[in-house]
Design an enzyme around this catalytic site. Sequence first.
Site, short mmCIF file in Angstrom:
data_model
loop_
_atom_site.label_atom_id
_atom_site.label_comp_id
_atom_site.label_asym_id
_atom_site.label_seq_id
_atom_site.Cartn_x
_atom_site.Cartn_y
_atom_site.Cartn_z
N HIS A 125 -13.26 -1.59 -3.73
CA HIS A 125 -13.54 -2.91 -3.14
C HIS A 125 -15.05 -2.93 -2.96
CE1 HIS A 125 -9.16 -3.24 -1.45
NE2 HIS A 125 -9.24 -3.24 -2.76
N TYR A 130 6.35 -10.33 -5.04
CA TYR A 130 7.09 -9.26 -4.38
C TYR A 130 8.26 -9.89 -3.63
CZ TYR A 130 2.34 -7.65 -5.19
OH TYR A 130 1.11 -7.39 -5.77
N HIS A 147 -1.39 -11.43 -1.03
CA HIS A 147 -2.77 -10.93 -1.12
C HIS A 147 -3.59 -11.84 -2.03
CE1 HIS A 147 -2.08 -9.15 -5.14
NE2 HIS A 147 -0.93 -8.68 -4.68
N ASP A 179 -9.74 0.01 -11.71
CA ASP A 179 -8.65 -0.43 -10.84
C ASP A 179 -7.63 -1.19 -11.68
OD1 ASP A 179 -7.11 -1.17 -8.69
OD2 ASP A 179 -8.58 -2.52 -7.79
N HIS A 214 0.83 -1.21 0.00
CA HIS A 214 0.00 0.00 0.00
C HIS A 214 0.86 1.26 0.00
CE1 HIS A 214 -3.58 -2.45 1.79
NE2 HIS A 214 -3.42 -2.63 0.49
#
Length: 450
Positions: free
Chosen positions: A370, A397, A359, A280, A252
């Site tokens: 969302h 990541y 995630h 998105d 984030h």
Amino acid sequence: MDSQPLVTDAPSPYHRRRLLLAERMRQAGGGVALIPTAPEMARNRDTQFPYRADSYFQYLTGFSEPEAALLLVAGRDAAESRSILFCREKNAEREIWDGFRYGPDGARARFAFEAAHVIAEFDAKLAELIADQPALWFSIGHDAAWDARVAAALNKVRGESRSGKRAPAAIRDVRAELDAMRLVKDGQELEIMRRASRISAGAHIRAMRFTTPGRYEYEVEAELLHEFRRHGCEFPAYTPIVAGGANACVLHYVGNDQVLRDGDLLLIDAGGELGGYASDITRTFPVGGRFSGPQADVYDLVLDAQSAAIAAVRPGANFADPHDAALKVLAQGMIDMKLLAGSLDAVLESESYKRFYMHRTSHWLGKDVHDAGEYKQGEHWAPLAPEMVLTIEPGCYVRPAADVPEAFWNIGVRIEDDAVVTAGGCEIITAEAPRKIADIEALMRDARGG
Ligand code: GLY
Ligand code: MN
Ligand code: MN
């Protein structure tokens, strides 16, 4: 065409949704629904945050002024159902300062409510309208001020029991009904979402063309915001993530204040909000215009995972199927790249992949990024059906660690697109933003003049 203002207050879809809600309420015993809009929020002293109407209220009314509420009386049938809007009064003095307001008469005529009153009359009318109704449909707990108004109205009716009035025996969650409705988009919603997607894809293309070593993350963010706004988006749908190099491994990250370095990747997660609907999109591309070998390995793994997830989106599949499809590809790739050890089954079973992919792959998308809608029905994941909209956003990541091959350190990749479920599979409405390495590199080469 995308720069023409979007007209979102055409009355028909809102009227249809109100009738549908009334029908759902009748099927559950009837009553009166209260759907207030969002409060204005002070930023400091007399400066407000930009105002955005509540998504549920806007979904049912198309009305975007603050200080408003909708009361919907289900009645015995469609002919008896009534929508009553409460809104600000017309006020010549305030309109000089703050601009046009519909006022009750203007709003009733424009948005096809059966009645409209000034908001100052709300508390008395609420008590009047809920008396002798089987249920009050109101979602408690989202706004203490509205909870208190509802409690006061209930107590007013209870206090009148000696004159024969009865307060509703049940308080029911109106948002639960609306969540089910909002999960499946109608034609007007899909049209707006396609347009929001095209604008947002254009913003990502603009960012790719603009990015070059030495620029700052916020300069790229400014290009995105410029592109959203110049095509009529009211806001970004969420705070853009513009994350160069290691920042891409902060899920984030919104600091957006670092310089972009040659040899690093840039991850951008950004979408515009148009007519109250979110887009998105995430794209990851090289600051210098060319992927290194290890960057390309991670990127293509994530792209393969995304393709597998997209192939799993179709009616009859469930919400978790795209995630499971993406996980299998990602986990095998992590093993092949020596990020993880063990068999595919062992990695999936132990969830050791979560070190690099922590995630989920999807969420509903609509008015909220969302969006509303349940993800499970009892023990089972929600089945996918035509006109539902979900994101497909796998990632990988890699944070530095002694047991991780150094070539992959600080590489963070996510690729995110928006999918409308169709009868035969899905439509990717964000596909105009390039995803393949060759397409991204060609676009960036072209922007630099070859
Ligand atoms: N941009 C928020 C998300 O991707 O879920
Ligand atoms: Mn998302
Ligand atoms: Mn996103």
